[in-house]
Design a protein around this motif. Structure first.
Motif, PDB file in Angstrom:
ATOM      1  N   ASP A   1      -8.011  11.582 -10.282  1.00  0.00           N
ATOM      2  CA  ASP A   1      -8.564  10.299  -9.840  1.00  0.00           C
ATOM      3  C   ASP A   1      -7.631   9.632  -8.824  1.00  0.00           C
ATOM      4  O   ASP A   1      -8.086   9.049  -7.830  1.00  0.00           O
ATOM      5  CB  ASP A   1      -8.759   9.366 -11.049  1.00  0.00           C
ATOM      6  CG  ASP A   1      -9.898   9.834 -11.939  1.00  0.00           C
ATOM      7  OD1 ASP A   1     -10.770  10.579 -11.443  1.00  0.00           O
ATOM      8  OD2 ASP A   1      -9.917   9.470 -13.134  1.00  0.00           O
ATOM      9  N   LEU A   2      -6.310   9.723  -9.088  1.00  0.00           N
ATOM     10  CA  LEU A   2      -5.343   9.175  -8.135  1.00  0.00           C
ATOM     11  C   LEU A   2      -5.417   9.890  -6.790  1.00  0.00           C
ATOM     12  O   LEU A   2      -5.287   9.278  -5.732  1.00  0.00           O
ATOM     13  CB  LEU A   2      -3.928   9.296  -8.689  1.00  0.00           C
ATOM     14  CG  LEU A   2      -3.440   8.250  -9.692  1.00  0.00           C
ATOM     15  CD1 LEU A   2      -2.012   8.553 -10.092  1.00  0.00           C
ATOM     16  CD2 LEU A   2      -3.526   6.853  -9.099  1.00  0.00           C
TER      17      LEU A   2
ATOM     18  N   ASN B   1      -4.502   8.034   0.450  1.00  0.00           N
ATOM     19  CA  ASN B   1      -4.899   8.160   1.860  1.00  0.00           C
ATOM     20  C   ASN B   1      -3.726   8.460   2.782  1.00  0.00           C
ATOM     21  O   ASN B   1      -3.841   8.389   3.987  1.00  0.00           O
ATOM     22  CB  ASN B   1      -5.604   6.878   2.323  1.00  0.00           C
ATOM     23  CG  ASN B   1      -4.786   5.645   2.022  1.00  0.00           C
ATOM     24  OD1 ASN B   1      -3.587   5.724   1.786  1.00  0.00           O
ATOM     25  ND2 ASN B   1      -5.447   4.493   2.013  1.00  0.00           N
TER      26      ASN B   1
ATOM     27  N   GLU C   1       1.519   4.058  -9.144  1.00  0.00           N
ATOM     28  CA  GLU C   1       0.394   4.626  -9.886  1.00  0.00           C
ATOM     29  C   GLU C   1       0.826   5.818 -10.729  1.00  0.00           C
ATOM     30  O   GLU C   1       0.395   5.986 -11.866  1.00  0.00           O
ATOM     31  CB  GLU C   1      -0.714   5.065  -8.902  1.00  0.00           C
ATOM     32  CG  GLU C   1      -1.427   3.909  -8.210  1.00  0.00           C
ATOM     33  CD  GLU C   1      -2.380   3.172  -9.138  1.00  0.00           C
ATOM     34  OE1 GLU C   1      -2.660   3.704 -10.212  1.00  0.00           O
ATOM     35  OE2 GLU C   1      -2.822   2.067  -8.802  1.00  0.00           O
TER      36      GLU C   1
ATOM     37  N   SER D   1       1.578   5.188  -4.450  1.00  0.00           N
ATOM     38  CA  SER D   1       1.687   6.466  -5.160  1.00  0.00           C
ATOM     39  C   SER D   1       2.683   6.410  -6.296  1.00  0.00           C
ATOM     40  O   SER D   1       2.368   6.779  -7.413  1.00  0.00           O
ATOM     41  CB  SER D   1       2.056   7.566  -4.172  1.00  0.00           C
ATOM     42  OG  SER D   1       2.242   8.768  -4.849  1.00  0.00           O
TER      43      SER D   1
ATOM     44  N   ASP E   1       0.835  -1.207   0.000  1.00  0.00           N
ATOM     45  CA  ASP E   1       0.000   0.000   0.000  1.00  0.00           C
ATOM     46  C   ASP E   1       0.864   1.248   0.000  1.00  0.00           C
ATOM     47  O   ASP E   1       0.523   2.261  -0.611  1.00  0.00           O
ATOM     48  CB  ASP E   1      -0.907   0.017   1.244  1.00  0.00           C
ATOM     49  CG  ASP E   1      -1.982  -1.063   1.144  1.00  0.00           C
ATOM     50  OD1 ASP E   1      -2.251  -1.513   0.015  1.00  0.00           O
ATOM     51  OD2 ASP E   1      -2.526  -1.450   2.208  1.00  0.00           O
TER      52      ASP E   1
ATOM     53  N   LYS F   1      -7.968  11.176  -5.364  1.00  0.00           N
ATOM     54  CA  LYS F   1      -9.131  10.718  -4.606  1.00  0.00           C
ATOM     55  C   LYS F   1      -8.838   9.402  -3.878  1.00  0.00           C
ATOM     56  O   LYS F   1      -9.367   9.136  -2.806  1.00  0.00           O
ATOM     57  CB  LYS F   1     -10.336  10.540  -5.542  1.00  0.00           C
ATOM     58  CG  LYS F   1     -10.851  11.844  -6.120  1.00  0.00           C
ATOM     59  CD  LYS F   1     -11.979  11.578  -7.105  1.00  0.00           C
ATOM     60  CE  LYS F   1     -12.467  12.875  -7.759  1.00  0.00           C
ATOM     61  NZ  LYS F   1     -13.524  12.615  -8.760  1.00  0.00           N
ATOM     62  N   LYS F   2      -7.978   8.562  -4.475  1.00  0.00           N
ATOM     63  CA  LYS F   2      -7.667   7.262  -3.884  1.00  0.00           C
ATOM     64  C   LYS F   2      -6.572   7.355  -2.819  1.00  0.00           C
ATOM     65  O   LYS F   2      -6.460   6.465  -1.974  1.00  0.00           O
ATOM     66  CB  LYS F   2      -7.201   6.291  -4.973  1.00  0.00           C
ATOM     67  CG  LYS F   2      -8.252   6.018  -6.051  1.00  0.00           C
ATOM     68  CD  LYS F   2      -7.652   5.132  -7.136  1.00  0.00           C
ATOM     69  CE  LYS F   2      -8.647   4.908  -8.276  1.00  0.00           C
ATOM     70  NZ  LYS F   2      -8.047   4.087  -9.352  1.00  0.00           N
TER      71      LYS F   2
END
Length: 266
Positions: free
Chosen positions: A157-158, A163, A27, A24, A20, A160-161
């Protein structure tokens, strides 16, 4: 046995967390690799499927017998074809007066206003009419702008994902660079569109003057110079008052050196 199961579960959890954490960068790399590149523009396709974008410019220079009548003629044509006066300047040299008027007019009315202003003029010192086809450049800018906007949407879009703070900061950094490129491309496109939609016509006309006016003007300049010299004298003495300490010190030094030189001779 339970201890071994617990250790396996803990190791699996740590591995998942590491995956996880690398979200970043992975992606972002995928987005950059998949970012759309504008295709090269085909001249044949441009002429077939797109409206031509033409920039028109004109320059006129001529002598006139009636200075005011010529200016009125130009302003009448400007009003008739709903053009704009970009600048209007007048100047005078030793034997002539000159006026320069720059007009912005829509492309469809460029030839009409040019014909109206040129009518009745038998000779032009300069008459230059040019046109530049910027259709390919226009389409290329539009394609690049579209590609940058699509890339911006992918990064949004990235975002928004994401965290984690590190992920958010990295994506926002990329977004800032992309938006700067979008603004630059949009500015270039707007400038090109403005030049395409409005043609530029520069008109310069002049009229010769008599020698009498030149003599009077030159005499006036001499008189103004004399008056300026007289008015300068009070200012000179006022300036001396500001530096009186320096003048006093210089006088004392000069007096001392002169006296010492005289004593040495004796």
């Amino acid at each position: 046995m339970k201890k071994y199961i617990l250790i396996v579960c803990l190791a699996f959890t740590l591995t998942s967390c590491k995956k996880d954490a690398s979200f970043s960068k992975e992606e972002v790399s995928v987005v950059e690799m998949q970012s759309p590149e504008p295709q090269p523009v085909n001249n044949h396709d441009v002429s077939q499927n797109s409206e031509q974008k033409i920039i028109k410019n004109g320059k006129l220079r001529f002598e006139t017998a009636d200075f005011e009548k010529t200016a009125d003629k130009i302003y009448t044509a400007v009003k008739k074809y709903k053009a704009q006066i970009q600048s209007d300047n007048e100047g005078k040299d030793y034997n002539s007066i000159t006026r320069n008027i720059v007009i912005r007019v829509s492309n469809e009315n460029f030839e009409n206003i040019l014909n109206d202003i040129s009518s009745g003029i038998s000779y032009f010192d300069q008459k230059e009419i040019s046109s530049e086809d910027v259709t390919e450049q226009f389409i290329d800018l539009e394609a690049r702008l579209k590609a940058k906007k699509e890339l911006e949407n992918r990064y949004l879009d990235l975002l928004k994902k994401a965290n984690k703070i590190s992920e958010i900061l990295e994506i926002e950094k990329e977004l800032v660079a992309i938006r700067e490129e979008i603004e630059s491309k949009q500015g270039q496109l707007n400038y090109l569109q403005n030049r395409v939609s409005m043609s530029t016509l520069e008109i310069t006309f002049y009229k010769h003057t008599t020698e009498t006016g030149v003599t009077v003007s030159y005499g006036s300049k001499m008189w103004n110079s004399i008056k300026g010299g007289v008015s300068w004298i009070p200012g000179f003495f006022l300036g001396l008052l500001y530096i009186w300490p320096l003048l006093l010190i210089a006088s004392l030094v000069f007096y001392y050196l002169r006296k010492r030189k005289k004593n040495l001779k004796n």
